[in-house]
Write a protein that holds these residues in place. Structure first.
Motif, PDB file in Angstrom:
ATOM      1  N   THR A  85       0.849  -1.185   0.000  1.00 21.01           N
ATOM      2  CA  THR A  85       0.000   0.000   0.000  1.00 21.01           C
ATOM      3  C   THR A  85       0.887   1.238   0.000  1.00 21.01           C
ATOM      4  O   THR A  85       1.869   1.302   0.754  1.00 21.01           O
ATOM      5  CB  THR A  85      -0.918   0.031   1.235  1.00 21.01           C
ATOM      6  N   ARG A  98      -0.083   5.364 -12.234  1.00 20.71           N
ATOM      7  CA  ARG A  98      -0.870   4.786 -11.137  1.00 20.71           C
ATOM      8  C   ARG A  98      -1.611   3.533 -11.599  1.00 20.71           C
ATOM      9  O   ARG A  98      -1.621   2.509 -10.897  1.00 20.71           O
ATOM     10  CB  ARG A  98      -1.855   5.817 -10.606  1.00 20.71           C
ATOM     11  N   ALA A  99      -2.216   3.595 -12.779  1.00 18.42           N
ATOM     12  CA  ALA A  99      -2.956   2.438 -13.288  1.00 18.42           C
ATOM     13  C   ALA A  99      -2.042   1.231 -13.469  1.00 18.42           C
ATOM     14  O   ALA A  99      -2.451   0.085 -13.214  1.00 18.42           O
ATOM     15  CB  ALA A  99      -3.637   2.798 -14.609  1.00 18.42           C
ATOM     16  N   HIS A 126       0.623   0.541 -11.693  1.00 22.49           N
ATOM     17  CA  HIS A 126       0.859   0.006 -10.346  1.00 22.49           C
ATOM     18  C   HIS A 126      -0.352  -0.778  -9.851  1.00 22.49           C
ATOM     19  O   HIS A 126      -0.212  -1.863  -9.282  1.00 22.49           O
ATOM     20  CB  HIS A 126       1.185   1.141  -9.374  1.00 22.49           C
ATOM     21  N   GLU A 127      -1.525  -0.230 -10.066  1.00 22.55           N
ATOM     22  CA  GLU A 127      -2.738  -0.907  -9.596  1.00 22.55           C
ATOM     23  C   GLU A 127      -2.939  -2.234 -10.307  1.00 22.55           C
ATOM     24  O   GLU A 127      -3.473  -3.188  -9.715  1.00 22.55           O
ATOM     25  CB  GLU A 127      -3.943   0.008  -9.780  1.00 22.55           C
ATOM     26  N   SER A 128      -2.487  -2.315 -11.560  1.00 21.16           N
ATOM     27  CA  SER A 128      -2.616  -3.583 -12.285  1.00 21.16           C
ATOM     28  C   SER A 128      -1.734  -4.669 -11.673  1.00 21.16           C
ATOM     29  O   SER A 128      -1.947  -5.859 -11.914  1.00 21.16           O
ATOM     30  CB  SER A 128      -2.247  -3.392 -13.763  1.00 21.16           C
ATOM     31  N   ARG A 178      -2.138  -0.901  -3.771  1.00 20.60           N
ATOM     32  CA  ARG A 178      -3.249  -0.080  -3.293  1.00 20.60           C
ATOM     33  C   ARG A 178      -2.725   1.307  -2.923  1.00 20.60           C
ATOM     34  O   ARG A 178      -1.612   1.434  -2.396  1.00 20.60           O
ATOM     35  CB  ARG A 178      -3.916  -0.715  -2.073  1.00 20.60           C
TER      36      ARG A 178
END
Length: 273
Positions: A39, A61-62, A64-66, A70
């Motif tokens: 996170t 960011r996207a 990383h989220e993939s 969090r």
């Protein structure tokens, strides 16, 4: 620090990264690649807020989220305590998050103690002129701990990156040996996060107009920040060749029509001629 961190990132551990800047996100990328629950926290509402404009930041960011990262943005950390469940972070909004490893990447403070004790001019860093001279013309300083005037702007700032330390140190060394060189390097940074190669060139503080976007696909773009018809700052993702040309444009002060920068069919190198 890197060796200690490698030893700490063991299977099954929960990782909390405080600070969504370059250091924080690079650590998060490694942690996620190792399969650790990670996170990222930042008081700013977006990641890499000092260096990356909104649209480019969302791409990063996207990505990383993939990988399962969090994000808890727009809230600070009010307390930290050890508990049976691990290290517990209390957020400013009252929420609590437990982790086994905490990495803090929120910037550094320059160590200018020696300079201050020597009576040199300091202001959140050692003040130097364009030739790396301190307030005593026989003493030179360079690198992260100095504050200097950025080429092509009125900004006085510190730079915390490898390229600056290398170039600034070369000028300081040459002048300490009797030379008379001025530091004119354009600030640059780069970061590798997963398959994203992120670059920045110029002075973000000098940006005046809304950014101009040049896109070559979903994850390949350049954002130009202009002052009139001149580029002051640019951020690129997956655009190494274009960014090398942009650096020369900023160094030369090349006047460029914004509409040509935005057109991916226009060869940027041709605009240098």
């Amino acid at each position: 620090d890197a060796l200690a961190l490698r030893a700490a990132l063991r299977p099954g551990r929960r990782v909390a990264v405080i600070g969504a800047g370059l250091i924080g996100l690079e650590v998060a990328a490694v942690s996620a690649t190792l399969g650790l629950a990670t996170t990222v926290f930042d008081i700013a509402p977006s990641i890499m807020a000092r260096a990356i404009p909104g649209a480019a930041a969302e791409i990063i960011r996207a990505r990383h989220e993939s990988e399962g990262i969090r994000f808890r943005l727009g809230t600070g950390i009010s307390a930290c305590r050890a508990g049976a469940e691990g290290i517990v972070l209390r957020l400013a909004d009252g929420a609590e998050v437990a982790a086994d490893v905490i990495v803090v990447g929120v910037g550094v403070q320059p160590d200018d103690t020696l300079a201050r004790e020597a009576g040199l001019g300091t202001d959140a860093g050692i003040l130097v002129d364009e030739k790396c001279r301190t307030s005593d013309p026989d003493i030179f300083a360079a690198g992260d701990a100095t504050r200097f005037r950025v080429a092509g702007s009125d900004a006085v700032r510190r730079e915390e990156n490898w390229r600056h330390a290398l170039d600034h140190g070369a000028v300081a060394g040459a002048n300490a040996a009797g030379g008379d060189e001025a530091y004119r390097a354009v600030p640059t940074f780069w970061s590798e996060q997963y398959d994203l190669f992120i670059q920045g060139v110029g002075s973000a503080a000098a940006s005046a107009n809304a950014p101009v976007r040049r896109s070559h696909g979903e994850r390949k773009l350049v954002h130009f920040h202009m002052a009139g018809d001149r580029i002051r700052y640019a951020v690129g993702i997956g655009a190494t060749k274009e960014m090398a040309v942009v650096r020369r444009m900023i160094e030369r002060g090349t006047a460029v029509p914004p509409e040509k920068l935005a057109d991916p069919q226009v060869n940027l190198a041709a605009l240098l001629r």
